[in-house]
Scaffold this active site. Structure first.
Site, PDB file in Angstrom:
ATOM      1  N   GLU A  67      75.795 -73.836 -19.618  1.00 54.22           N
ATOM      2  CA  GLU A  67      74.622 -74.542 -20.134  1.00 54.22           C
ATOM      3  C   GLU A  67      73.326 -73.888 -19.665  1.00 54.22           C
ATOM      4  O   GLU A  67      72.353 -73.836 -20.403  1.00 54.22           O
ATOM      5  CB  GLU A  67      74.652 -76.021 -19.727  1.00 54.22           C
ATOM      6  CG  GLU A  67      75.670 -76.841 -20.490  1.00 54.22           C
ATOM      7  CD  GLU A  67      75.444 -76.837 -22.008  1.00 54.22           C
ATOM      8  OE1 GLU A  67      74.310 -76.570 -22.447  1.00 54.22           O
ATOM      9  OE2 GLU A  67      76.417 -77.074 -22.747  1.00 54.22           O
ATOM     10  N   LEU A 110      70.080 -60.600 -19.795  1.00 51.14           N
ATOM     11  CA  LEU A 110      70.130 -61.941 -20.389  1.00 51.14           C
ATOM     12  C   LEU A 110      68.713 -62.537 -20.512  1.00 51.14           C
ATOM     13  O   LEU A 110      68.490 -63.477 -21.274  1.00 51.14           O
ATOM     14  CB  LEU A 110      71.018 -62.846 -19.526  1.00 51.14           C
ATOM     15  CG  LEU A 110      71.647 -64.076 -20.161  1.00 51.14           C
ATOM     16  CD1 LEU A 110      72.405 -63.746 -21.426  1.00 51.14           C
ATOM     17  CD2 LEU A 110      72.609 -64.749 -19.169  1.00 51.14           C
ATOM     18  N   GLY A 111      67.773 -61.959 -19.749  1.00 53.35           N
ATOM     19  CA  GLY A 111      66.377 -62.399 -19.855  1.00 53.35           C
ATOM     20  C   GLY A 111      66.115 -63.735 -19.162  1.00 53.35           C
ATOM     21  O   GLY A 111      67.029 -64.358 -18.622  1.00 53.35           O
ATOM     22  N   TYR A 150      68.045 -82.116 -20.822  1.00 53.34           N
ATOM     23  CA  TYR A 150      69.102 -81.638 -21.713  1.00 53.34           C
ATOM     24  C   TYR A 150      70.335 -81.188 -20.896  1.00 53.34           C
ATOM     25  O   TYR A 150      71.461 -81.624 -21.164  1.00 53.34           O
ATOM     26  CB  TYR A 150      68.606 -80.457 -22.590  1.00 53.34           C
ATOM     27  CG  TYR A 150      69.789 -79.703 -23.131  1.00 53.34           C
ATOM     28  CD1 TYR A 150      70.496 -80.218 -24.209  1.00 53.34           C
ATOM     29  CD2 TYR A 150      70.272 -78.557 -22.496  1.00 53.34           C
ATOM     30  CE1 TYR A 150      71.642 -79.589 -24.667  1.00 53.34           C
ATOM     31  CE2 TYR A 150      71.421 -77.928 -22.942  1.00 53.34           C
ATOM     32  CZ  TYR A 150      72.093 -78.449 -24.031  1.00 53.34           C
ATOM     33  OH  TYR A 150      73.246 -77.847 -24.466  1.00 53.34           O
ATOM     34  N   ASP A 168      68.822 -80.849 -27.899  1.00 53.90           N
ATOM     35  CA  ASP A 168      68.353 -79.462 -27.842  1.00 53.90           C
ATOM     36  C   ASP A 168      67.758 -79.118 -29.210  1.00 53.90           C
ATOM     37  O   ASP A 168      67.603 -80.004 -30.062  1.00 53.90           O
ATOM     38  CB  ASP A 168      69.492 -78.506 -27.436  1.00 53.90           C
ATOM     39  CG  ASP A 168      70.513 -78.329 -28.558  1.00 53.90           C
ATOM     40  OD1 ASP A 168      70.517 -79.135 -29.521  1.00 53.90           O
ATOM     41  OD2 ASP A 168      71.319 -77.378 -28.473  1.00 53.90           O
TER      42      ASP A 168
END
Ligand code: SF4
Length: 382
Positions: A67, A110-111, A150, A168
């Site tokens: 997540e 992945l930033g 979230y 989301d």
């Protein structure tokens, strides 16, 4: 009875939530919506490495990890990183005990590196404060670094089967169409409504599957530009479809344009090695490594050769040959459109740079986490 929820009208708060009066059919009925979404999910759920079987709770560590990785990143990109992390850190304790530079290195590409730092900090807190057991309670989850509403809802419902809602981007789009919400979905009042709707909808039984079904339907069928209404399992309940609004919803507020800036990267070479240093511990790409980079906010972003040479001398403490501009490329972050100008120069005279700088060959960077633009610069140097 209230047409929308199958509740008595006196106890129904949908009219308040949706903000417009009841209409004649079709109206989404909660039991039907739940049933159809769960049935569709049972048949069409994607096989993802962090997912448990239908109706089963997921491994809490796998759910938490996936997540956090999925925040602002597509499923297809996350899969390889998820496997990489699980192999390197099979347990939350292993992740908590890892060196931060190793975590950042595995995250490389992945930033949004803040997520990696928060993930690491959350693992440490879970080990220190919760004896290595990921908490089930939404409020305890919310107290962990990097876990917002979230992610807390996702972990509680998917990993522990707790009736917790989540919203989301995919769920926002789906709900805005199902209930034909014509207000901007990124306005605070609309976001509040969407959370209230999600809270009403999530069932006691299989809350995790239901939440995943909403996200999955939003991601695959109720897609942003061209929703596939003909094959949608909840089409007969969708108010946007009935009113011909599917393609025009959701509505978003106009975003301000990202700030255009220019960063100048200077590759300084000496005997086949290049100069690197670590970024500060705060701000963009914090603690990652880079070639010396001048972040100009000035007028048009250009910098003259003499200015570049003077800046580099002052920062690195080295005497350099005249820098030469060799390449330009672009990178977009959430708030900035960055033009990167890559320069190259050679150090002459003394070879020991200022504190914090190190010499490395381009084949010896595996232990240095680098942000994507720096990796792009290094590819160009190669
Ligand atoms: Fe989305 Fe179309 Fe399904 Fe409505 S009918 S939920 S717009 S895919």
């Amino acid at each position: 009875m209230c047409c929308r929820l199958g509740k008595r009208a006196s106890s129904c708060n949908w009219l308040y939530l949706i903000g417009h009066p009841p209409r004649d059919p079709p109206m989404p009925s909660t039991p039907t919506l739940r049933r159809r979404l769960l049935a569709w999910f049972a048949e069409h759920r994607r096989d993802l490495p962090w997912r448990a079987g239908e109706g089963k709770a997921g491994n809490p560590y796998h759910v938490l990890l996936s997540e956090i990785m999925l925040q602002q990143t597509q499923v297809a990109t996350v899969i390889a990183y998820f496997h990489r992390f699980i192999e390197a850190f099979p347990t939350i304790e292993a992740l908590a005990g890892a060196d931060e530079q190793r975590v950042l290195r595995l995250w490389q590409g992945l930033g949004y590196y803040r997520r990696a730092r928060n993930l690491h900090a959350a693992a440490k807190k879970i080990v220190q404060d919760h004896e290595g057991i990921i908490p089930r309670d939404v409020n305890a989850l919310l107290a962990l670094p990097g876990i917002g509403r979230y992610t807390a809802g996702a972990i509680a419902s998917i990993a522990f089967g707790i009736r917790a809602p989540l919203v989301d981007g995919n769920v926002m789009r789906l709900l805005s169409r199902l209930f034909a919400i014509e207000e901007p979905i990124d306005a605070p009042a609309t976001i509040k409504k969407l959370w209230a709707i999600a809270e009403e909808l999530v069932p006691r039984v299989q809350p995790g599957d239901f939440n995943q079904a909403m996200m999955e339907l939003g991601a695959t069928i109720c897609s942003p530009r061209s929703p596939s209404c003909l094959v949608c399992p909840v089409r007969s309940q969708c108010e946007a479809d009935q009113r011909g609004l599917a393609a025009s919803l959701p509505i978003k507020k106009k975003k301000s344009k990202p700030l255009a800036v220019t960063h100048h990267i200077l590759a300084i070479e000496r005997d086949g090695r290049f100069l690197f240093h670590q970024r500060p511990s705060q701000g963009l790409w914090s603690n990652l490594w880079q070639l010396p980079t001048c972040e100009s906010l000035g007028d048009d972003g250009t910098i003259g050769v003499a200015t570049m040479a003077a800046w580099a001398r002052e920062v690195t403490g080295l005497k350099l040959q005249k820098p030469e501009e060799i390449s330009t490329f672009f990178h977009q972050t959430t708030h900035r459109s960055i033009t990167f100008v890559l320069w190259r120069s050679t150090a002459t005279g003394k070879t020991s740079p200022s504190d914090g700088f190190i010499w490395r060959t381009l084949d010896d960077l595996n232990d240095l986490p680098l942000a994507n633009p720096q990796r792009m610069a290094i590819e160009r140097l190669r």
